[in-house]
Write an enzyme that holds these catalytic residues in place. Structure first.
Site: not given
Ligand code: GLN
Length: 486
Positions: A79, A154, A178
């Site tokens: 990532k 994400s 994420s």
């Molecule tokens: N979807 C969550 C957010 O927007 C989690 C994102 C993540 O785990 N990086 O913050």
């Protein structure tokens, strides 16, 4: 034979038997990437030349008669929020479009020490803020099961790359779901380790008290191997736990007879998506058939998790992102006439809408007069959420829930309504607030052939037990064997 479709175990076997070379493995994944990327768009950068060079070194080692360890010579996608020395690391943001870190993250050093080969950097929501990968400054990734749909986020690029056989292994990061939610949407295995288990050194910070790096893989076995490779104490991260990591594959040799699994009442309600509900019920039945003992439990503060998360995560993000000022970090806006204007133009041009929204929310929650009402209160409720889990784990060895409320949604379906997007993290967020480990594994498919994920949660530092349950379930069901048509 498609080399890119072989499991990690098969790749390792064939390498050791000299049936294929590491060069062939790398070429096979690179050409797979070239073929499907126009449809999937999982990668922001591919590392072809360096990967080929590494493969040559591995091949030399094999021809000298050495036996390779299980992950040696296996390609991995990273990532793009993990620092990779000399390779771009953009966090899918315009503000880091030219950033090449002068050092590598601790996980990257461990990956390289184990002999894995970095094949590229994957797309994500900008600074990991989002649940669909639509917040990337470089365009959305598509779900390989249905390119009209989101891969989740994400870590959507990592999950899509693994699902589309563009890489057999990937790393993601999980601040509020994420790793697990994109794994669920893409029909792969995503493990969020316990907070403190994997070093955050060199992971570009979003919300430092929640962020954790973890594996995204096609199979539970690979998840265990990759977890073992990246976990362990790192003195460079002050929140890294000084605990040794047990031999994780030993857990996979055990059955699950007599293990007590808690089913939290608050995660199942009448309005729940019926296909998700059915698949989770079938999975619970399967786990009982395998000998586990199921009991209903309560996690009473669940309803506050989304609100608490969006105060704490944004507060931490607003502080962490202050460093992108065009001086210390980030590309600089060049039309400014004075210093203040330089800061504001740099940040105005460099950050996308969601990142700006989070910075504003977080700054507000931390500002004098609101700090007690929002941030401090949220910290107190966070403790209550953690206490719920501590209480539950007195009576059970693991907890079973859905990973996400629905299968993958359509691209564009939620991107104009941030609140609706935030609610799609409802089952994953409290896990980060409590710091416990969680895994998502495929537990079936919707009528429209979209994967559905089962989430298994464990006690702090007990990744072994959740991998054990996941492995037993996977081997008894075989959902991980179904492939996309991409
Ligand atoms: N979807 C969550 C957010 O927007 C989690 C994102 C993540 O785990 N990086 O913050």
């Amino acid at each position: 034979m498609n080399i890119h479709s072989l499991s990690v175990k098969e790749l390792n076997n064939k390498l050791n038997k000299k049936e294929i070379s590491c060069k062939e493995i790398v070429e096979s994944f690179l050409s797979r990437i070239e073929k499907v990327e126009p449809k999937v768009k999982a990668f922001l950068y591919t590392n072809g030349d360096r990967a080929r060079k590494k493969a040559e070194e591995v091949d030399k080692k094999i021809s000298s008669g050495a036996k390779l360890k299980p992950l040696e010579g296996i390609p991995i996608a990273i990532k793009d929020n993990m620092c990779t020395e000399g390779m771009p690391t953009t966090c899918a943001s315009k503000i880091l479009s030219d950033f090449k870190p002068p050092y590598s993250a601790d996980v990257i050093n461990r990956i390289e020490a184990t002999g894995m080969i970095i094949i590229g950097k994957t797309n994500m929501d900008e600074f990991a803020m989002g649940s669909s990968t639509e917040n990337s400054a470089y365009g959305a990734t598509r779900n390989p099961w249905d390119p009209e749909r989101a891969p989740g986020g994400s870590s959507g690029g990592s999950a899509a790359a693994v699902a589309a056989d563009e890489a057999p292994l990937a790393l993601g990061s999980d601040t509020g779901g994420s790793i697990r939610q994109p794994a669920s949407f893409c029909g792969v295995v995503g493990l969020k380790p316990t907070y403190g288990r994997v070093s955050r050194y060199g992971l570009i910070a979003f919300a430092s008290s929640l962020d954790q790096i973890g594996p995204i893989t096609r199979e539970v076995y690979d998840s265990a191997l990759l977890f073992q490779a990246i976990a362990g104490h790192d003195p460079k991260d002050s929140t890294s736990a000084g605990l040794s990591v047990p031999e994780i594959t030993d857990f996979l040799k055990k059955d699950i007879k007599g293990l007590r699994l808690g089913i939290p009442r608050e995660y199942f309600n009448p309005e729940m998506d019926s296909e998700v509900k059915n698949k989770i019920s079938e999975a619970i039945k399967k786990l009982t058939d395998l000998g586990a003992v199921v009991k209903e439990i309560s996690l009473p503060h669940t309803e506050y998790a989304v609100s608490v998360y969006y105060i704490i995560a944004t507060a931490e993000a607003s502080a962490n992102l202050a460093r992108y000022d065009g001086v210390r970090y980030g590309s600089r806006a060049n039309k400014a006439e004075n210093l203040f204007q330089m800061y504001s133009l740099t940040r105005g041009e460099g950050f996308g809408t969601e990142v700006k929204r989070r910075i504003m929310l977080g700054t507000y929650a931390l500002s004098a007069g609101y700090y007690d009402a929002y941030y401090l209160k949220a910290q107190k409720v966070r403790t209550l959420i953690k206490n719920d889990f501590d209480e539950a784990f007195k009576a059970c060895d693991a907890i079973i829930t859905p990973t996400a409320p629905t299968p993958a949604f359509k691209l564009g379906e939620k991107s104009t309504n941030p609140l609706e997007m935030y609610l799609s993290d409802i089952f994953t967020i409290s896990v980060n607030l409590a710091g416990i480990p969680g895994i998502s594994i495929p537990c079936g498919f919707s009528k429209g052939n979209l994967p559905i994920g089962l989430q298994i949660l464990g006690r702090p530092f007990d990744e072994g037990t959740i991998l054990q349950i996941a492995y037993n379930f996977e081997q008894a069901t075989g959902y991980h064997l179904r492939k996309t048509n991409i």
